[in-house]
Enzyme design. Structure first.
Site, short mmCIF file in Angstrom:
data_model
loop_
_atom_site.label_atom_id
_atom_site.label_comp_id
_atom_site.label_asym_id
_atom_site.label_seq_id
_atom_site.Cartn_x
_atom_site.Cartn_y
_atom_site.Cartn_z
N HIS A 276 0.82 -1.22 0.00
CA HIS A 276 0.00 0.00 0.00
C HIS A 276 0.85 1.26 0.00
O HIS A 276 1.85 1.36 0.71
CB HIS A 276 -1.04 -0.01 1.12
N ASP A 288 6.32 0.42 6.48
CA ASP A 288 4.85 0.31 6.34
C ASP A 288 4.35 1.47 5.48
O ASP A 288 4.01 2.50 6.01
CB ASP A 288 4.20 0.34 7.73
N GLU A 322 -4.87 1.90 2.68
CA GLU A 322 -4.96 0.73 3.56
C GLU A 322 -5.11 1.15 5.02
O GLU A 322 -5.84 0.54 5.80
CB GLU A 322 -3.70 -0.15 3.40
N ASP A 350 3.20 -6.50 3.21
CA ASP A 350 2.82 -5.41 4.13
C ASP A 350 3.16 -5.82 5.56
O ASP A 350 2.35 -5.67 6.47
CB ASP A 350 1.33 -5.08 3.97
N HIS A 420 3.94 2.55 12.57
CA HIS A 420 3.03 3.70 12.82
C HIS A 420 3.63 4.78 13.73
O HIS A 420 2.89 5.58 14.29
CB HIS A 420 1.69 3.24 13.41
ZN LIG Z 1 0.77 -1.51 6.27
#
Ligand SMILES: [Zn+2]
Length: 453
Positions: A276, A288, A322, A350, A420
């Protein structure tokens, strides 16, 4: 009769070994090409350093769409195009403030969760009630929770081998915590970051409001400060102050970016590979999922350079959204269904750009067994773990319209250190590990293309 049988057996066996050696040689050439070419790594550098965070709806997300479209055109893929998709547009508008107040003030490191509403401009101050589970929250009820900030502090279970299992065991606090707390009259919620590591960085991620309850502001707190908060609130007359600004604008038009090498025998049968393109806004989205995007592009680039003529159409898809909506994955599956496309397999990367371990396969046993029968061709590259399991969020909606959904599985131990958070930068990606992942996916796609299902 016996001798005919022996001759037949020898000829079958030798055909088999010729095929095996042809395959092992070609797979070796895939790894050689990918490991001796820097494109995959340099493309990630560009995505991270020249573009940066790419949350859906942001200007950077659109830059990433244009950059990857142009890149695939420059590589001369047979077809490169954009697939329109409407995405949510949530924005973080300031750096969040968190302060434990009990006579003096202790700053804690917090960030708004993706999708949260803002706090009132002046912030919000209330007593904190700590819980480890929704059941505990239910048992406290409105009398203990109303007017307070609920602190969800269930840590990752460190006994899991696979870190994704620990993530699954904790992430409902982030996703649904706000509405669960609002149900009992809480004024805000704060969630321990989804990480094993004791670090000072809050890890963001998507949260959703349940329409049945009032929307309250929701934030993540770093793991270090979660421990501090848990200690401090043992003193009576301790409150928490939170202030952050964020908003949700109208949905915005964005795109999945798609490139293809056309099949030479069955062009109507498709093998999809992707990651993504969107990423959270606190860092560069390197693991990510910039890694998954550049690896997927590398699959097509390396096959093209090796002058491989695929039997089936091999399609790279860089999915949009995503992280906070999955609209790209849903749109891709919807269009595939509308156009009655035949999908052999879809593979997603991912789970970070770390050392490859294998693949998880979401498919009927016959397809799982077929892929497992290639184990001896993949094991020389460290791909030992080929098992039935989950695949990837973006390709998930294809289920029912594809024979095998496959998740590329790198080593998972360090993923949640960066996931994240502000740590998800280009510097944390190792070039060799990234390339090994790209070549692993290419090898599997080659075998699926050769032997189909
Ligand atoms: Zn991801």
């Amino acid at each position: 009769m016996k001798s005919i049988f022996i001759i037949l057996s020898i000829s079958i066996l030798s055909n088999f070994s010729i095929a095996q050696s042809k395959d092992s040689l070609f797979i070796r050439s895939i790894f050689t090409e990918t490991l001796t070419n820097d494109d995959c790594y340099e493309n990630l550098r560009y995505l991270c350093k020249q573009i940066g965070p790419r949350l859906s709806g942001s200007e950077n997300a659109e830059k990433a769409v244009k950059y990857t479209e142009l890149l695939m055109k420059e590589y001369g893929f047979d077809k490169v195009y954009l697939q329109e998709v409407k995405v949510p547009h949530w924005r973080r508008l300031n750096k969040a403030t968190g302060e434990i107040r009990s006579g003096n003030k202790t700053s804690i490191s917090v960030c708004a969760l993706g999708g949260s509403i803002a706090t009132p401009k002046k912030g919000i101050q209330a007593e904190v009630i700590e819980v480890k589970s929704f059941a505990e929250l239910d048992s406290l009820g409105s009398s203990k929770v109303s007017g307070k900030i609920v602190f969800f502090n269930r840590a990752f279970d460190a006994s899991h081998i696979e870190t994704f299992a620990a993530y699954s065991g904790a992430v409902n606090q982030r996703g649904r915590g706000a509405s669960m707390a609002a149900k009992y009259g809480a004024v805000a919620c704060i969630v321990r970051s989804m990480s094993y590591t004791k670090d000072p960085y809050p890890h963001t991620g998507a949260m959703r409001y349940d329409a049945a309850f009032k929307k309250i502001p929701a934030a993540a707190v770093s793991t270090i400060d979660a421990d501090v908060l848990s200690q401090k609130i043992k003193n009576p007359n301790t409150t928490l102050f939170l202030q952050f600004d964020c908003d949700t604008l109208e949905d915005k038009i964005s795109y999945n970016v798609i490139g293809e090498l056309k099949g030479s025998v069955n062009p109507e049968e498709i093998i999809t590979v992707g990651g993504h393109l969107d990423s959270w806004d606190l860092a560069e989205g390197a693991h990510d999922d910039g890694a998954g995007c550049v690896q997927s592009i590398e699959v097509l680039r390396s096959l093209k350079v090796l002058k491989y003529k695929p039997k089936h159409t091999i399609r790279v898809v860089l999915f949009m959204n995503e992280e906070n909506g999955l609209r790209g994955g849903l749109k891709y599956a919807e269009v595939a269904k509308q156009q009655k496309e035949v999908h052999l397999a879809a593979i997603e990367s991912d789970a970070g750009g770390f050392t490859p371990r294998g693949f998880d396969i979401d498919a009927d046993d016959q397809y799982v067994k077929k892929i497992q029968s290639w184990q001896n061709l993949l094991a020389p590259y460290g791909l030992y773990e080929i098992s039935k399991g989950g695949s990837g969020a973006d390709i998930g909606p294809l289920k029912g319209n594809v024979k095998a959904l496959i998740g590329f599985r790198p080593d998972s131990q360090r993923y949640f250190d960066i996931h994240h958070s502000a740590n998800d930068t280009f510097e944390t990606v190792n070039k060799r590990e990234l390339q090994m992942g790209a070549a692993s996916m290419t090898a599997l796609i080659y075998l699926i293309d050769q032997y189909g299902f």
